[in-house]
Design an enzyme around this catalytic site. Structure first.
Site, PDB file in Angstrom:
ATOM      1  N   PRO A  90       0.809  -1.225   0.000  1.00 26.18           N
ATOM      2  CA  PRO A  90       0.000   0.000   0.000  1.00 26.18           C
ATOM      3  C   PRO A  90       0.843   1.277   0.000  1.00 26.18           C
ATOM      4  O   PRO A  90       0.353   2.344  -0.383  1.00 26.18           O
ATOM      5  CB  PRO A  90      -0.813  -0.094   1.296  1.00 26.18           C
ATOM      6  N   GLU A 117       1.653  -8.800   8.174  1.00 23.19           N
ATOM      7  CA  GLU A 117       1.858  -7.347   8.351  1.00 23.19           C
ATOM      8  C   GLU A 117       2.829  -6.805   7.311  1.00 23.19           C
ATOM      9  O   GLU A 117       2.929  -5.600   7.123  1.00 23.19           O
ATOM     10  CB  GLU A 117       2.411  -7.030   9.744  1.00 23.19           C
ATOM     11  N   ARG A 155      -1.199  -7.201 -21.400  1.00 22.90           N
ATOM     12  CA  ARG A 155      -1.981  -6.740 -22.544  1.00 22.90           C
ATOM     13  C   ARG A 155      -1.311  -5.587 -23.305  1.00 22.90           C
ATOM     14  O   ARG A 155      -1.756  -5.241 -24.404  1.00 22.90           O
ATOM     15  CB  ARG A 155      -3.427  -6.402 -22.144  1.00 22.90           C
ATOM     16  N   ASP A 170      -3.941   2.941 -28.598  1.00 21.04           N
ATOM     17  CA  ASP A 170      -2.857   3.905 -28.583  1.00 21.04           C
ATOM     18  C   ASP A 170      -3.130   5.173 -29.378  1.00 21.04           C
ATOM     19  O   ASP A 170      -2.662   6.232 -29.024  1.00 21.04           O
ATOM     20  CB  ASP A 170      -1.561   3.253 -29.102  1.00 21.04           C
TER      21      ASP A 170
HETATM   22  N1  4GX Z   1      -1.637  -2.499  -3.354  1.00 19.46           N
HETATM   23  N2  4GX Z   1      -1.412  -5.194   0.472  1.00 19.46           N
HETATM   24  C1  4GX Z   1       0.731  -6.388   0.710  1.00 19.46           C
HETATM   25  C2  4GX Z   1       1.524  -7.081   2.922  1.00 19.46           C
HETATM   26  C3  4GX Z   1       2.714  -6.205   2.807  1.00 19.46           C
HETATM   27  C4  4GX Z   1       2.838  -5.013   3.530  1.00 19.46           C
HETATM   28  C5  4GX Z   1       3.986  -4.260   3.390  1.00 19.46           C
HETATM   29  C6  4GX Z   1       4.783  -5.872   1.853  1.00 19.46           C
HETATM   30  C7  4GX Z   1       4.966  -4.711   2.578  1.00 19.46           C
HETATM   31  C8  4GX Z   1      -1.664  -3.681  -1.516  1.00 19.46           C
HETATM   32  C9  4GX Z   1      -2.305  -2.655  -2.239  1.00 19.46           C
HETATM   33  C10 4GX Z   1      -2.079  -4.180  -0.198  1.00 19.46           C
HETATM   34  C11 4GX Z   1      -1.717  -5.465   1.883  1.00 19.46           C
HETATM   35  C12 4GX Z   1      -0.498  -6.138  -0.136  1.00 19.46           C
HETATM   36  C13 4GX Z   1      -0.459  -5.686   2.683  1.00 19.46           C
HETATM   37  N3  4GX Z   1       3.692  -6.621   1.982  1.00 19.46           N
HETATM   38  N4  4GX Z   1      -0.634  -4.071  -2.232  1.00 19.46           N
HETATM   39  N5  4GX Z   1       0.382  -6.723   2.086  1.00 19.46           N
HETATM   40  N6  4GX Z   1      -3.390  -1.979  -1.889  1.00 19.46           N
HETATM   41  O1  4GX Z   1      -3.023  -3.654   0.359  1.00 19.46           O
HETATM   42  O2  4GX Z   1      -0.596  -3.341  -3.360  1.00 19.46           O
END
Ligand code: 4GX
Length: 250
Positions: A90, A117, A155, A170
């Site tokens: 995130p 986490e 894609r 495009d």
């Molecule tokens: N867009 N998540 C990853 C675990 C995590 C946390 C920190 C690595 C570092 C998310 C999103 C997403 C939740 C995927 C936490 N891994 N990933 N996860 N929105 O919410 O990409």
């Protein structure tokens, strides 16, 4: 393009990558997708991949060892060097169509899916080149985001879509929302298809579609208009639509 996906849940990727356009792209060897189970690189007896956070707090953190070991193996297979190594999280850069197009030019991508986490910070600092977020909401893991990235990137690789589809994407409509689509029958339960689409007048149809795209973008996502190259005609249509909408809304 070769895509390696590091995950604790490789089974999640089976159906999505074995259907429709991605399946066809794989069969045609336009993309090669590999899932790698991070757990296979855990060296301890119970194949543990996560542990409690230093400093305390709730939840579990993915340990550095299995990921570093996995990377040693991947690097070995790729002549000692990896290209883009992307972690889904995130806190990452917002994923956009432009980002997808940029990644589509790479030979090799490595996607790292975290669960729980998150992942020990030393992984982020030493192995990761890109961090991507697919949107401002919290998921249970990086697997669904990785599927989203693979789909959007695939894609954009030449040959994955039909030639007509890619050319259209495009040349003309980029950056605006799509115009409405209709197919047969021309009337269904008393619901008619707009006459202009049946007229055979290609220039009028093109103008109608462009106008619809501009109208939808103006109504739903006006901020997108800033990033679009607008022709003189577009601007005239937009002024007209704005006046029309103002008349209705006031
Ligand atoms: N867009 N998540 C990853 C675990 C995590 C946390 C920190 C690595 C570092 C998310 C999103 C997403 C939740 C995927 C936490 N891994 N990933 N996860 N929105 O919410 O990409």
């Amino acid at each position: 393009m070769k895509i390696d996906i590091l995950t604790l849940f490789p089974e999640m990727f089976v159906s999505p990558f074995n259907a429709s356009i991605i399946k066809r792209a794989r069969e045609r060897n336009l993309i090669e997708i590999n899932t790698i189970n991070i757990r296979d690189y855990s060296r301890n007896k119970h194949h543990t991949v996560d542990d409690t956070p230093f400093g305390g707090g709730a939840g579990m953190v993915m340990m550095p060892e299995p990921l570093f070991e996995c990377f040693d193996h991947l690097k070995e297979m790729h002549g000692g060097q990896l290209g883009r190594v992307i972690m889904m999280c995130p806190q990452g850069q917002p994923f956009t169509q432009e980002y997808a197009k940029e990644l589509a030019r790479e030979e090799h991508l490595v996607l790292v899916c975290g669960h729980y986490e998150g992942i020990d910070e030393r992984v982020r600092e030493n192995l990761i080149t890109d961090e991507i977020s697919i949107g401002d909401y919290v998921l249970t893991g990086g697997e669904l985001p990785a599927m989203v990235v693979v789909d959007a990137v695939s894609r954009m690789i030449p040959g994955v879509l039909g030639e007509a589809a890619s050319a259209e994407e495009d040349s003309f409509y980029h950056g605006l929302l799509e115009y409405p689509h209709y197919t047969k029958p021309r009337e269904y339960r008393g619901l008619a298809v707009p006459d202009i689409l049946l007229s055979g007048h290609h220039e009028n149809i093109r103008r109608w579609r462009r106008r619809q795209s501009l109208l939808r973008t103006l109504e739903r996502r006006p901020e997108l208009l800033k990033g679009v190259e607008l022709s003189k005609e577009d601007k005239k249509v937009l002024r007209e639509l704005l006046e029309l909408l103002q008349g209705l809304e006031l």
